[in-house]
Design a protein around this motif. Sequence first.
Motif, short mmCIF file in Angstrom:
data_model
loop_
_atom_site.label_atom_id
_atom_site.label_comp_id
_atom_site.label_asym_id
_atom_site.label_seq_id
_atom_site.Cartn_x
_atom_site.Cartn_y
_atom_site.Cartn_z
N HIS A 38 14.09 70.27 23.00
CA HIS A 38 14.30 69.20 22.00
C HIS A 38 13.52 67.96 22.44
CE1 HIS A 38 17.68 71.57 20.44
NE2 HIS A 38 17.96 71.81 21.70
N PRO A 39 12.18 68.05 22.46
CA PRO A 39 11.39 66.99 23.08
C PRO A 39 11.37 65.64 22.36
CG PRO A 39 9.93 68.59 22.06
CD PRO A 39 11.34 69.13 21.96
N TRP A 40 11.43 65.60 21.07
CA TRP A 40 11.23 64.33 20.38
C TRP A 40 12.46 63.44 20.35
CZ3 TRP A 40 6.57 62.86 20.26
CH2 TRP A 40 5.55 63.81 20.20
N PHE A 41 13.59 63.97 19.97
CA PHE A 41 14.81 63.16 19.83
C PHE A 41 15.96 63.63 20.72
CE2 PHE A 41 12.46 62.75 15.84
CZ PHE A 41 12.30 61.38 15.80
N GLY A 42 15.73 64.66 21.51
CA GLY A 42 16.78 65.17 22.38
C GLY A 42 17.91 65.82 21.60
N GLY A 47 25.17 64.93 24.21
CA GLY A 47 24.82 66.29 23.83
C GLY A 47 24.52 67.20 25.00
N PHE A 48 24.16 66.62 26.14
CA PHE A 48 23.86 67.46 27.30
C PHE A 48 25.06 68.32 27.67
CE2 PHE A 48 23.65 68.20 31.93
CZ PHE A 48 22.47 68.93 31.98
N ARG A 49 26.22 67.74 27.62
CA ARG A 49 27.45 68.47 27.94
C ARG A 49 27.62 69.68 27.02
NH1 ARG A 49 32.99 65.34 28.06
NH2 ARG A 49 31.56 63.78 27.27
N GLN A 50 27.21 69.52 25.77
CA GLN A 50 27.38 70.60 24.78
C GLN A 50 26.35 71.72 24.93
OE1 GLN A 50 30.11 70.03 23.01
NE2 GLN A 50 30.25 67.98 23.89
N THR A 51 25.19 71.40 25.50
CA THR A 51 24.10 72.37 25.54
C THR A 51 23.81 72.92 26.93
OG1 THR A 51 22.44 70.63 25.85
CG2 THR A 51 22.95 71.28 23.58
N GLU A 57 28.95 67.70 32.84
CA GLU A 57 29.06 66.65 31.83
C GLU A 57 27.76 65.87 31.68
OE1 GLU A 57 32.30 63.90 31.77
OE2 GLU A 57 33.66 65.40 32.56
N HIS A 58 27.08 65.66 32.79
CA HIS A 58 25.84 64.88 32.75
C HIS A 58 24.84 65.45 33.75
CE1 HIS A 58 27.68 62.96 36.23
NE2 HIS A 58 28.72 62.67 35.48
N ALA A 59 23.62 64.97 33.66
CA ALA A 59 22.51 65.54 34.43
C ALA A 59 22.43 65.02 35.87
CB ALA A 59 21.19 65.26 33.71
N HIS A 60 23.26 64.06 36.24
CA HIS A 60 23.22 63.47 37.58
C HIS A 60 21.88 62.79 37.86
CE1 HIS A 60 27.10 64.91 39.04
NE2 HIS A 60 26.86 66.00 38.34
N ASN A 61 21.19 62.38 36.80
CA ASN A 61 19.93 61.67 36.92
C ASN A 61 19.72 60.95 35.59
OD1 ASN A 61 16.95 61.38 36.37
ND2 ASN A 61 16.87 62.02 38.51
N LEU A 62 19.67 59.63 35.63
CA LEU A 62 19.60 58.85 34.40
C LEU A 62 18.39 59.22 33.55
CD1 LEU A 62 20.54 56.53 32.56
CD2 LEU A 62 19.18 54.99 33.99
N LEU A 63 17.22 59.33 34.16
CA LEU A 63 16.02 59.61 33.37
C LEU A 63 16.05 61.02 32.76
CD1 LEU A 63 13.32 57.82 35.52
CD2 LEU A 63 14.48 57.00 33.47
N LEU A 64 16.54 61.99 33.52
CA LEU A 64 16.66 63.34 32.96
C LEU A 64 17.73 63.38 31.87
CD1 LEU A 64 16.30 65.63 36.11
CD2 LEU A 64 14.73 65.44 34.15
N GLN A 65 18.80 62.62 32.05
CA GLN A 65 19.85 62.56 31.03
C GLN A 65 19.29 61.99 29.73
OE1 GLN A 65 23.33 63.14 31.94
NE2 GLN A 65 24.04 62.91 29.85
N VAL A 66 18.55 60.89 29.86
CA VAL A 66 17.96 60.26 28.68
C VAL A 66 16.95 61.21 28.04
CG1 VAL A 66 16.49 58.36 27.88
CG2 VAL A 66 18.40 57.91 29.44
N ALA A 67 16.15 61.89 28.85
CA ALA A 67 15.17 62.83 28.29
C ALA A 67 15.87 63.95 27.53
CB ALA A 67 14.31 63.41 29.41
N GLY A 70 17.91 61.96 24.53
CA GLY A 70 17.16 61.07 23.65
C GLY A 70 15.72 61.47 23.41
N GLY A 71 15.25 62.47 24.13
CA GLY A 71 13.88 62.94 23.97
C GLY A 71 12.85 61.88 24.33
N VAL A 72 11.66 62.06 23.81
CA VAL A 72 10.57 61.13 24.07
C VAL A 72 10.93 59.73 23.56
CG1 VAL A 72 8.17 60.58 23.46
CG2 VAL A 72 8.81 62.92 24.06
N VAL A 73 11.63 59.66 22.44
CA VAL A 73 12.03 58.36 21.88
C VAL A 73 12.96 57.64 22.85
CG1 VAL A 73 13.29 57.24 20.00
CG2 VAL A 73 11.70 59.10 19.50
N GLY A 74 13.96 58.32 23.37
CA GLY A 74 14.89 57.72 24.32
C GLY A 74 14.21 57.29 25.60
N VAL A 75 13.36 58.14 26.13
CA VAL A 75 12.63 57.80 27.36
C VAL A 75 11.73 56.59 27.11
CG1 VAL A 75 10.88 58.61 29.00
CG2 VAL A 75 12.76 60.12 28.33
N GLY A 76 11.10 56.55 25.94
CA GLY A 76 10.26 55.40 25.59
C GLY A 76 11.05 54.10 25.57
#
Length: 142
Positions: A38-42, A47-51, A57-67, A70-76
Motif C-alpha cells: 500500500h505504497p501511496w496512502f498506506g 491499520g498496521f495492527r489490522q494487517t 499493535e505497532h511497528a516499533h519504529n515511527l518511520l516504518l509505522q508512518v510508511a 500513511g504511505g508515501v503521503v504520510g512519510v512526506g
Amino acid sequence: HKVAQFVAQRFVAQTLGERYASGRDVIFADAWRTFQEHPWFGVGLDGFRQTTLTGEEHAHNLLLQVAAEGGVVGVGLVLVALIMLAWRWLRPMAAPQRTAMVLALLYLLSSLASGGFYDARLFWGFGLVSLTQRPGGRRPAG
C-alpha cells in the motif's frame, strides 16, 4: 560496575553477539511489506495492527509505522515536519525552546526502536513547543 555488566550483557552480548532483536527484525520486515503493498496512502491510521502478520499493535519504529499506515503521503508529511524542525534548529531560539527541541530529538531517536505513532506523541509535542516562540520569547503574530 553493575551498570557496565548490564550494558555488556544486554546490549553487547545479546543484541550484537546473539542477534537478539526482540523480534523487531520480523516486525520491521512486516511493516515494510505493508508499505510495499500500500505504497501511496498506506493502510490508514491504526491499520498496521489490522494487517500485520505478527499480531503486533505497532511497528516499533515511527518511520516504518508512518510508511505502513500513511504511505508515501504520510512519510512526506513527516519529512516536512522534520525539515521544519531542522530549519528551526539553525535559527536563534530561547533556552526553553532549545530544551524542547533537544527533548523532541531524543524522543524521535527512541521512537526508531520502540513504539508507534501514538508513543511518539512527546516528540510531536516538544517539536511543536520548539516552533511556537520567536527568538527573545515573543510569540508569532496571528
